[in-house]
Design a protein around this motif. Sequence first.
Motif, PDB file in Angstrom:
ATOM      1  N   GLU A 137       0.832  -1.204   0.000  1.00  0.00           N
ATOM      2  CA  GLU A 137       0.000   0.000   0.000  1.00  0.00           C
ATOM      3  C   GLU A 137       0.870   1.259   0.000  1.00  0.00           C
ATOM      4  OE1 GLU A 137      -3.301   2.571   0.123  1.00  0.00           O
ATOM      5  OE2 GLU A 137      -2.940   0.531  -0.606  1.00  0.00           O
ATOM      6  N   GLY A 138       1.997   1.218   0.720  1.00  0.00           N
ATOM      7  CA  GLY A 138       2.907   2.354   0.694  1.00  0.00           C
ATOM      8  C   GLY A 138       3.476   2.599  -0.692  1.00  0.00           C
ATOM      9  N   ALA A 139       3.792   1.512  -1.384  1.00  0.00           N
ATOM     10  CA  ALA A 139       4.278   1.653  -2.762  1.00  0.00           C
ATOM     11  C   ALA A 139       3.185   2.219  -3.657  1.00  0.00           C
ATOM     12  CB  ALA A 139       4.752   0.300  -3.285  1.00  0.00           C
ATOM     13  N   ARG A 140       1.961   1.734  -3.467  1.00  0.00           N
ATOM     14  CA  ARG A 140       0.853   2.218  -4.296  1.00  0.00           C
ATOM     15  C   ARG A 140       0.643   3.716  -4.121  1.00  0.00           C
ATOM     16  NH1 ARG A 140      -4.067   3.869  -4.389  1.00  0.00           N
ATOM     17  NH2 ARG A 140      -4.186   3.933  -2.097  1.00  0.00           N
ATOM     18  N   LEU A 141       0.696   4.193  -2.887  1.00  0.00           N
ATOM     19  CA  LEU A 141       0.487   5.614  -2.632  1.00  0.00           C
ATOM     20  C   LEU A 141       1.569   6.469  -3.290  1.00  0.00           C
ATOM     21  CD1 LEU A 141      -0.597   5.448   1.119  1.00  0.00           C
ATOM     22  CD2 LEU A 141      -2.035   6.002  -0.852  1.00  0.00           C
ATOM     23  N   GLN A 142       2.807   5.995  -3.253  1.00  0.00           N
ATOM     24  CA  GLN A 142       3.886   6.758  -3.886  1.00  0.00           C
ATOM     25  C   GLN A 142       3.730   6.761  -5.403  1.00  0.00           C
ATOM     26  OE1 GLN A 142       7.881   6.823  -1.787  1.00  0.00           O
ATOM     27  NE2 GLN A 142       7.187   4.789  -1.168  1.00  0.00           N
ATOM     28  N   LEU A 143       3.328   5.632  -5.960  1.00  0.00           N
ATOM     29  CA  LEU A 143       3.103   5.565  -7.403  1.00  0.00           C
ATOM     30  C   LEU A 143       1.922   6.446  -7.803  1.00  0.00           C
ATOM     31  CD1 LEU A 143       3.576   1.715  -7.762  1.00  0.00           C
ATOM     32  CD2 LEU A 143       5.148   3.454  -8.639  1.00  0.00           C
ATOM     33  N   GLU A 144       0.913   6.476  -6.974  1.00  0.00           N
ATOM     34  CA  GLU A 144      -0.245   7.332  -7.239  1.00  0.00           C
ATOM     35  C   GLU A 144       0.174   8.801  -7.249  1.00  0.00           C
ATOM     36  OE1 GLU A 144      -4.733   6.941  -5.777  1.00  0.00           O
ATOM     37  OE2 GLU A 144      -3.392   7.681  -4.182  1.00  0.00           O
ATOM     38  N   SER A 145       1.089   9.172  -6.346  1.00  0.00           N
ATOM     39  CA  SER A 145       1.553  10.559  -6.297  1.00  0.00           C
ATOM     40  C   SER A 145       2.334  10.944  -7.545  1.00  0.00           C
ATOM     41  CB  SER A 145       2.421  10.773  -5.053  1.00  0.00           C
ATOM     42  OG  SER A 145       3.699  10.149  -5.202  1.00  0.00           O
ATOM     43  N   LEU A 146       2.863   9.945  -8.250  1.00  0.00           N
ATOM     44  CA  LEU A 146       3.581  10.214  -9.501  1.00  0.00           C
ATOM     45  C   LEU A 146       2.635  10.352 -10.681  1.00  0.00           C
ATOM     46  CD1 LEU A 146       6.574   7.689  -9.137  1.00  0.00           C
ATOM     47  CD2 LEU A 146       6.542  10.139  -8.600  1.00  0.00           C
ATOM     48  N   GLY A 147       1.363  10.058 -10.471  1.00  0.00           N
ATOM     49  CA  GLY A 147       0.384  10.181 -11.548  1.00  0.00           C
ATOM     50  C   GLY A 147       0.329   8.995 -12.477  1.00  0.00           C
ATOM     51  N   LEU A 148       0.817   7.837 -12.025  1.00  0.00           N
ATOM     52  CA  LEU A 148       0.794   6.656 -12.890  1.00  0.00           C
ATOM     53  C   LEU A 148      -0.597   6.023 -12.889  1.00  0.00           C
ATOM     54  CD1 LEU A 148       4.201   4.900 -12.125  1.00  0.00           C
ATOM     55  CD2 LEU A 148       3.695   6.889 -13.546  1.00  0.00           C
ATOM     56  N   ALA A 149      -1.037   5.627 -14.050  1.00  0.00           N
ATOM     57  CA  ALA A 149      -2.349   4.989 -14.206  1.00  0.00           C
ATOM     58  C   ALA A 149      -2.362   4.191 -15.511  1.00  0.00           C
ATOM     59  CB  ALA A 149      -3.468   6.036 -14.207  1.00  0.00           C
ATOM     60  N   PRO A 150      -2.950   2.984 -15.475  1.00  0.00           N
ATOM     61  CA  PRO A 150      -3.630   2.354 -14.342  1.00  0.00           C
ATOM     62  C   PRO A 150      -2.647   1.923 -13.255  1.00  0.00           C
ATOM     63  CG  PRO A 150      -3.435   0.804 -16.148  1.00  0.00           C
ATOM     64  CD  PRO A 150      -2.947   2.122 -16.676  1.00  0.00           C
ATOM     65  N   LEU A 151      -3.174   1.749 -12.072  1.00  0.00           N
ATOM     66  CA  LEU A 151      -2.362   1.386 -10.923  1.00  0.00           C
ATOM     67  C   LEU A 151      -3.100   0.304 -10.148  1.00  0.00           C
ATOM     68  CD1 LEU A 151       0.038   1.850  -9.033  1.00  0.00           C
ATOM     69  CD2 LEU A 151      -1.197   3.811  -8.082  1.00  0.00           C
ATOM     70  N   GLN A 152      -2.389  -0.772  -9.853  1.00  0.00           N
ATOM     71  CA  GLN A 152      -3.059  -1.923  -9.238  1.00  0.00           C
ATOM     72  C   GLN A 152      -2.122  -2.647  -8.288  1.00  0.00           C
ATOM     73  OE1 GLN A 152      -3.914  -5.699 -11.566  1.00  0.00           O
ATOM     74  NE2 GLN A 152      -6.002  -4.915 -11.417  1.00  0.00           N
ATOM     75  N   VAL A 153      -2.677  -3.115  -7.176  1.00  0.00           N
ATOM     76  CA  VAL A 153      -1.969  -4.018  -6.262  1.00  0.00           C
ATOM     77  C   VAL A 153      -2.546  -5.415  -6.463  1.00  0.00           C
ATOM     78  CG1 VAL A 153      -1.480  -4.630  -3.863  1.00  0.00           C
ATOM     79  CG2 VAL A 153      -1.496  -2.224  -4.562  1.00  0.00           C
ATOM     80  N   ARG A 154      -1.683  -6.365  -6.762  1.00  0.00           N
ATOM     81  CA  ARG A 154      -2.122  -7.757  -6.924  1.00  0.00           C
ATOM     82  C   ARG A 154      -1.503  -8.605  -5.814  1.00  0.00           C
ATOM     83  NH1 ARG A 154      -4.213 -10.144 -11.805  1.00  0.00           N
ATOM     84  NH2 ARG A 154      -4.968  -8.488 -13.175  1.00  0.00           N
ATOM     85  N   ARG A 155      -2.363  -9.252  -5.070  1.00  0.00           N
ATOM     86  CA  ARG A 155      -1.901 -10.146  -4.005  1.00  0.00           C
ATOM     87  C   ARG A 155      -1.939 -11.575  -4.521  1.00  0.00           C
ATOM     88  NH1 ARG A 155      -4.416  -5.839  -1.861  1.00  0.00           N
ATOM     89  NH2 ARG A 155      -3.241  -4.753  -0.201  1.00  0.00           N
ATOM     90  N   VAL A 156      -0.840 -12.282  -4.326  1.00  0.00           N
ATOM     91  CA  VAL A 156      -0.716 -13.621  -4.892  1.00  0.00           C
ATOM     92  C   VAL A 156      -0.515 -14.637  -3.781  1.00  0.00           C
ATOM     93  CG1 VAL A 156       0.231 -12.742  -7.063  1.00  0.00           C
ATOM     94  CG2 VAL A 156       1.785 -13.388  -5.216  1.00  0.00           C
ATOM     95  N   SER A 157      -0.821 -15.863  -4.115  1.00  0.00           N
ATOM     96  CA  SER A 157      -0.576 -16.995  -3.225  1.00  0.00           C
ATOM     97  C   SER A 157       0.618 -17.763  -3.773  1.00  0.00           C
ATOM     98  CB  SER A 157      -1.810 -17.896  -3.158  1.00  0.00           C
ATOM     99  OG  SER A 157      -1.553 -19.045  -2.369  1.00  0.00           O
ATOM    100  N   VAL A 158       1.654 -17.888  -2.982  1.00  0.00           N
ATOM    101  CA  VAL A 158       2.886 -18.550  -3.421  1.00  0.00           C
ATOM    102  C   VAL A 158       2.804 -20.027  -3.089  1.00  0.00           C
ATOM    103  CG1 VAL A 158       5.392 -18.648  -3.178  1.00  0.00           C
ATOM    104  CG2 VAL A 158       4.211 -16.432  -3.114  1.00  0.00           C
ATOM    105  N   GLU A 159       2.708 -20.843  -4.144  1.00  0.00           N
ATOM    106  CA  GLU A 159       2.640 -22.304  -3.990  1.00  0.00           C
ATOM    107  C   GLU A 159       4.024 -22.873  -4.257  1.00  0.00           C
ATOM    108  OE1 GLU A 159      -0.057 -23.673  -2.985  1.00  0.00           O
ATOM    109  OE2 GLU A 159      -1.479 -22.010  -3.263  1.00  0.00           O
ATOM    110  N   SER A 160       4.628 -23.468  -3.236  1.00  0.00           N
ATOM    111  CA  SER A 160       6.019 -23.910  -3.356  1.00  0.00           C
ATOM    112  C   SER A 160       6.167 -25.386  -3.684  1.00  0.00           C
ATOM    113  CB  SER A 160       6.778 -23.600  -2.058  1.00  0.00           C
ATOM    114  OG  SER A 160       6.172 -24.243  -0.969  1.00  0.00           O
ATOM    115  N   ALA A 161       5.078 -26.056  -4.051  1.00  0.00           N
ATOM    116  CA  ALA A 161       5.165 -27.489  -4.345  1.00  0.00           C
ATOM    117  C   ALA A 161       6.093 -27.739  -5.530  1.00  0.00           C
ATOM    118  CB  ALA A 161       3.778 -28.037  -4.648  1.00  0.00           C
ATOM    119  N   GLY A 162       7.119 -28.549  -5.305  1.00  0.00           N
ATOM    120  CA  GLY A 162       8.017 -28.935  -6.385  1.00  0.00           C
ATOM    121  C   GLY A 162       9.088 -27.932  -6.718  1.00  0.00           C
ATOM    122  N   MET A 163       9.193 -26.828  -5.978  1.00  0.00           N
ATOM    123  CA  MET A 163      10.228 -25.832  -6.253  1.00  0.00           C
ATOM    124  C   MET A 163      10.583 -25.107  -4.965  1.00  0.00           C
ATOM    125  SD  MET A 163       8.027 -22.890  -8.300  1.00  0.00           S
ATOM    126  CE  MET A 163       7.101 -24.064  -9.302  1.00  0.00           C
ATOM    127  N   GLY A 164      11.729 -24.429  -4.985  1.00  0.00           N
ATOM    128  CA  GLY A 164      12.165 -23.674  -3.823  1.00  0.00           C
ATOM    129  C   GLY A 164      11.332 -22.419  -3.629  1.00  0.00           C
TER     130      GLY A 164
END
Length: 370
Positions: free
Chosen positions: A97-124
């Motif tokens: 969210e802190g990164a998003r706010l700073q990017l928003e202050s730069l006027g970048l658009a579109p702007l999105q935060v994507r939250r991911v689920s890290v599945e570690s099966a079979g890899m480090g």
Amino acid sequence: MSGLAAGRRKPRLHPQVGAVRHQLRRALQEFGPAPATADSAEAPLLLVACSGGPDSLALAITAEFFNRPARNGIRPYRVGAVVVDHGLQAGSAEAAEGARLQLESLGLAPLQVRRVSVESAGMGPEAAARTARYAALDAAAAEFGAAAVLLGHTLDDQAEQVMLGLGRGSGTRSLAGMPVKRGPYLRPFLALRRRDTEEVCALAGLQPWHDPSNTDPRFMRSRIRTRVMPFLEEEMGPGVAEALWRSAQILAADAEYLQEQAAEAYRRVRLVTPDGVELQRDGMEQLPAAMKHRVIALAAAELGGENPSYERLQAAETLLRRHGSAGPVQLAGFVSVYRRTNANTVPQDGTGYGNLVLRATGRSPGQSDR
């Protein structure tokens, strides 16, 4: 000069800001989408992949410069950003969210935060996080119709990548490190040091987030960053990172040429048969050593296999010598390779005798997994 004229003078551009803009401009000119020249509405979209760290924040504010109208009044590019929250550390959502706010202050658009689920099966854990991150970036690029996705990797990241390859005993492709361009992804900062991006953030008043995993000794890359590289600089003198970067540059050109030659050789020796992909014995025996492994790897890739290890490729190549076992040799990704002998089906004219046959379970030649 009058005081009025002096008051109109533009503030002098800081050399470091000019340097990072030059790197991005050059990357866009050589590898990126063409800028809009007649209508700002047609400006291609550049998406900055931003973690909130100094490298990606510096890239974001540099890209913002190209989001402005040029002297002709046309905006050459639209610039947006995607923040990927891996959710692997406490407080990662707040950092995103802190990164998003700073990017928003730069006027970048579109702007999105994507939250991911890290599945570690079979890899480090590092590979799993990378897989999840690129899947999120691919999805964002598709959703917004981005012409390119900008990544903030620096010369230091490239040097660390080369060291990882050396430690694993890799070939030219791996030792060439990260390419400036791969698909829609563009890395314009590979010739810049990490300290350069930190300075750009400080000049702009940005507050980067420092990912604690970057110094976590559980991870190999972190140990290379915090222990190996400082040790090499101390024992060998300054300039080790730059030397590794130069090696990557040289090897990238070599690897590209060798891969082009291997693709041409593969077309000459390749046959598609009911058994799979067949590599003609005579043609393979005439190839230089630098080509044989690459040709076998290309055949495996066509069948949907993974990049084979050196040891597996060596075992597959040994089958060509027509003594000892005729296989099969198992390659990664459910691909097997064997030498055609009198014990298995050979055309009556004998032309297939000694050929290498690669077969994939449940896949036909040319069929991919995606």
